[in-house]
Design a protein around this motif. Structure first.
Motif, PDB file in Angstrom:
ATOM      1  N   TYR A  71     -13.565 -12.675  -8.352  1.00  0.00           N
ATOM      2  CA  TYR A  71     -13.156 -12.561  -6.943  1.00  0.00           C
ATOM      3  C   TYR A  71     -11.644 -12.455  -6.828  1.00  0.00           C
ATOM      4  CZ  TYR A  71     -12.272 -17.694  -7.126  1.00  0.00           C
ATOM      5  OH  TYR A  71     -11.828 -18.957  -7.436  1.00  0.00           O
ATOM      6  N   ALA A  72     -11.217 -11.899  -5.698  1.00  0.00           N
ATOM      7  CA  ALA A  72      -9.783 -11.747  -5.453  1.00  0.00           C
ATOM      8  C   ALA A  72      -9.519 -11.472  -3.987  1.00  0.00           C
ATOM      9  CB  ALA A  72      -9.212 -10.594  -6.277  1.00  0.00           C
ATOM     10  N   GLY A  73      -8.549 -12.166  -3.431  1.00  0.00           N
ATOM     11  CA  GLY A  73      -8.026 -11.782  -2.118  1.00  0.00           C
ATOM     12  C   GLY A  73      -7.303 -10.460  -2.320  1.00  0.00           C
ATOM     13  N   ALA A  74      -7.387  -9.575  -1.323  1.00  0.00           N
ATOM     14  CA  ALA A  74      -6.859  -8.220  -1.524  1.00  0.00           C
ATOM     15  C   ALA A  74      -5.344  -8.124  -1.428  1.00  0.00           C
ATOM     16  CB  ALA A  74      -7.480  -7.282  -0.490  1.00  0.00           C
ATOM     17  N   GLN A  75      -4.705  -9.137  -0.853  1.00  0.00           N
ATOM     18  CA  GLN A  75      -3.338  -8.951  -0.339  1.00  0.00           C
ATOM     19  C   GLN A  75      -2.207  -8.958  -1.369  1.00  0.00           C
ATOM     20  OE1 GLN A  75      -5.372 -11.518   0.242  1.00  0.00           O
ATOM     21  NE2 GLN A  75      -4.329 -13.470   0.161  1.00  0.00           N
ATOM     22  N   LYS A  76      -2.552  -8.796  -2.651  1.00  0.00           N
ATOM     23  CA  LYS A  76      -1.482  -8.701  -3.652  1.00  0.00           C
ATOM     24  C   LYS A  76      -1.462  -7.304  -4.263  1.00  0.00           C
ATOM     25  CE  LYS A  76      -2.347 -13.504  -4.208  1.00  0.00           C
ATOM     26  NZ  LYS A  76      -1.180 -14.099  -3.583  1.00  0.00           N
ATOM     27  N   ASN A  77      -2.509  -6.992  -4.994  1.00  0.00           N
ATOM     28  CA  ASN A  77      -2.538  -5.699  -5.676  1.00  0.00           C
ATOM     29  C   ASN A  77      -3.405  -4.655  -4.994  1.00  0.00           C
ATOM     30  OD1 ASN A  77      -0.920  -5.296  -7.949  1.00  0.00           O
ATOM     31  ND2 ASN A  77      -2.082  -6.793  -9.112  1.00  0.00           N
ATOM     32  N   MET A  78      -4.159  -5.046  -3.970  1.00  0.00           N
ATOM     33  CA  MET A  78      -5.218  -4.133  -3.532  1.00  0.00           C
ATOM     34  C   MET A  78      -5.148  -3.681  -2.084  1.00  0.00           C
ATOM     35  SD  MET A  78      -8.491  -5.587  -5.558  1.00  0.00           S
ATOM     36  CE  MET A  78      -8.536  -7.180  -4.759  1.00  0.00           C
ATOM     37  N   GLY A  79      -4.375  -4.354  -1.260  1.00  0.00           N
ATOM     38  CA  GLY A  79      -4.362  -3.949   0.148  1.00  0.00           C
ATOM     39  C   GLY A  79      -3.823  -5.024   1.044  1.00  0.00           C
ATOM     40  N   PRO A  80      -4.145  -4.943   2.335  1.00  0.00           N
ATOM     41  CA  PRO A  80      -3.651  -5.964   3.257  1.00  0.00           C
ATOM     42  C   PRO A  80      -4.503  -7.235   3.206  1.00  0.00           C
ATOM     43  CG  PRO A  80      -4.832  -4.239   4.453  1.00  0.00           C
ATOM     44  CD  PRO A  80      -4.916  -3.889   3.000  1.00  0.00           C
ATOM     45  N   ALA A  81      -4.041  -8.291   3.835  1.00  0.00           N
ATOM     46  CA  ALA A  81      -4.809  -9.533   3.922  1.00  0.00           C
ATOM     47  C   ALA A  81      -6.032  -9.328   4.800  1.00  0.00           C
ATOM     48  CB  ALA A  81      -3.932 -10.643   4.478  1.00  0.00           C
ATOM     49  N   GLY A  82      -7.007 -10.213   4.656  1.00  0.00           N
ATOM     50  CA  GLY A  82      -8.182 -10.155   5.513  1.00  0.00           C
ATOM     51  C   GLY A  82      -9.420  -9.666   4.791  1.00  0.00           C
ATOM     52  N   LEU A  83      -9.261  -9.318   3.536  1.00  0.00           N
ATOM     53  CA  LEU A  83     -10.382  -8.789   2.769  1.00  0.00           C
ATOM     54  C   LEU A  83     -10.410  -9.449   1.394  1.00  0.00           C
ATOM     55  CD1 LEU A  83     -12.620  -6.626   2.503  1.00  0.00           C
ATOM     56  CD2 LEU A  83     -10.867  -5.002   1.786  1.00  0.00           C
TER      57      LEU A  83
END
Ligand code: PMP
Length: 363
Positions: free
Chosen positions: A194-206
């Motif tokens: 699992y991973a919060g998106a807001q570092k390498n993948m996109g904006p926060a919230g996903l």
């Protein structure tokens, strides 16, 4: 398009996004081509959004080589919600979950799991200020464990696992919040990622969850619906209204990553960027890297100066020079340069130039 000034953003997350992605978002924000509506306005049940979600998943599968017996879920609540969802779904009564304690986020995951069931903390490096990842000989896994939980990259302490541990047949659960898709990942060696998106993948919230299908059988019907992996999988992440904009933006970042040549190619760039920065840290002893060399993170580069006063001055002067987000996490102090996929190499070179000059004037 108007020319805008962008600083070098070293923030740990939310973090820098690829410029072409931001430009595409800006260009299409009022109306997606051929749709006549903004991504902020369309129904999540529309064909358009369905296609956006499917495309994002397809690119994730291609990039990471996700085997067909794994499901990709698009969830909300951040990685922090996964700290609870993982044990609620996978830590069945009468079983034990093993957790490796490698830093502040690992510890938060442990605390949530302890609210749900029996947890065995194995291989803590707390005594070394979390400056390294434990050696295989320091970890004793519970035979027949429900799963083994690790944190592949420790965002605050600046360490990363270079090799996955041998979990002895138990499913490996990995919090990859700060290094997902920054390097190749062997999905098949995991039960769940699992991973919060807001570092390498996109904006926060996903939040992205990749889970092996057979593990979905563990999700009990008594779980709150939204926190049930099996329900989310059955409904293809559309049980309720997903954060459509964040999914769209993540999809653009995945498309950008594919265009960069995928995970092997981006890993080479990331290795090069980190080597430039660690090279400067190690050059004279004026700067001191806080992570032990064999555990150094390629994403979050943590370092200190001789005194806290000097560190304050470094932050002040670097901010004035156009470098943002270099202050270390409040829990550990010092400095932290987060250099995720989208962080440009020229920004690393610029920081090294600043560091040399700072040493010359204050060393
Ligand atoms: N795990 C790690 C390794 C993190 O770096 C973070 C956020 N910095 C979290 C979990 C928590 O993520 P979120 O804010 O998405 O809940």
């Amino acid at each position: 398009m108007t020319t805008v000034h962008r600083v070098y953003n070293f923030a740990a997350g939310p973090a820098v996004l690829p410029l072409p992605v931001l430009e595409e978002i800006q260009r299409d924000l009022l109306a997606l081509p051929g749709v006549g509506m903004s991504i902020l306005e369309i129904s999540h049940r529309s064909k358009t959004f369905e296609a956006i979600l499917e495309r994002a998943e397809a690119d994730i599968r291609t990039l990471a080589g996700v085997p067909s017996n794994y499901r990709v879920l698009f969830l909300q609540g951040g990685a922090s919600t996964q700290f609870s969802m993982v044990p609620m779904n996978l830590l069945t009564p009468g079983t034990t979950a093993d957790y490796v304690d490698t830093g502040s986020w690992a510890l938060k995951a442990i605390k949530e799991a302890q609210k749900v069931g029996t947890v065995n903390v194995t291989g803590s490096t707390k005594a070394d200020n979390y400056s390294r990842i434990p050696a295989p000989s320091e970890m004793t896994f519970t035979p027949g464990a429900a799963y083994v939980h690790i944190t592949s990259n420790n965002t605050i302490e600046g360490t990363e696992w270079k090799m996955l541990p041998d979990a002895g047949g138990a499913p490996l659960v990995n919090d990859t919040s700060s290094d997902m898709f920054s390097r190749p990942i062997d999905i098949a060696r995991h039960g769940l990622i699992y991973a919060g998106a807001q570092k390498n993948m996109g904006p926060a919230g996903l939040t992205i969850v990749i889970v092996r299908e057979d593990l979905l059988q563990r999700s009990q019907k008594s779980l709150p619906t939204m926190l049930n992996y099996a329900v989310q999988a059955e409904n293809k992440s559309l049980y309720n209204t997903p954060p459509a904009f964040a999914v769209y933006a993540l999809g653009l970042v995945m498309k950008w990553l594919v265009a960069q040549g995928g995970l092997d190619a981006i890993a080479k760039v990331n290795e090069r960027k980190a080597a430039i920065l660690y090279g400067e840290i190690d050059r004279t002893g004026f700067y001191r890297g806080t992570a032990q060399k064999e555990s150094r993170s390629l994403m979050n580069v943590t370092f200190r100066l001789a005194t806290e006063d000097l560190e304050k001055l470094f932050i002040k002067e670097s901010t004035a020079a156009g470098f943002d987000g270099l202050k270390g996490h409040r829990a550990v102090g010092g400095m932290r340069a987060s250099i995720y996929n989208a962080f440009p190499e020229e920004g690393v070179n610029a920081l090294v130039g600043f560091m040399k000059e700072f040493e010359r004037t204050h060393g």
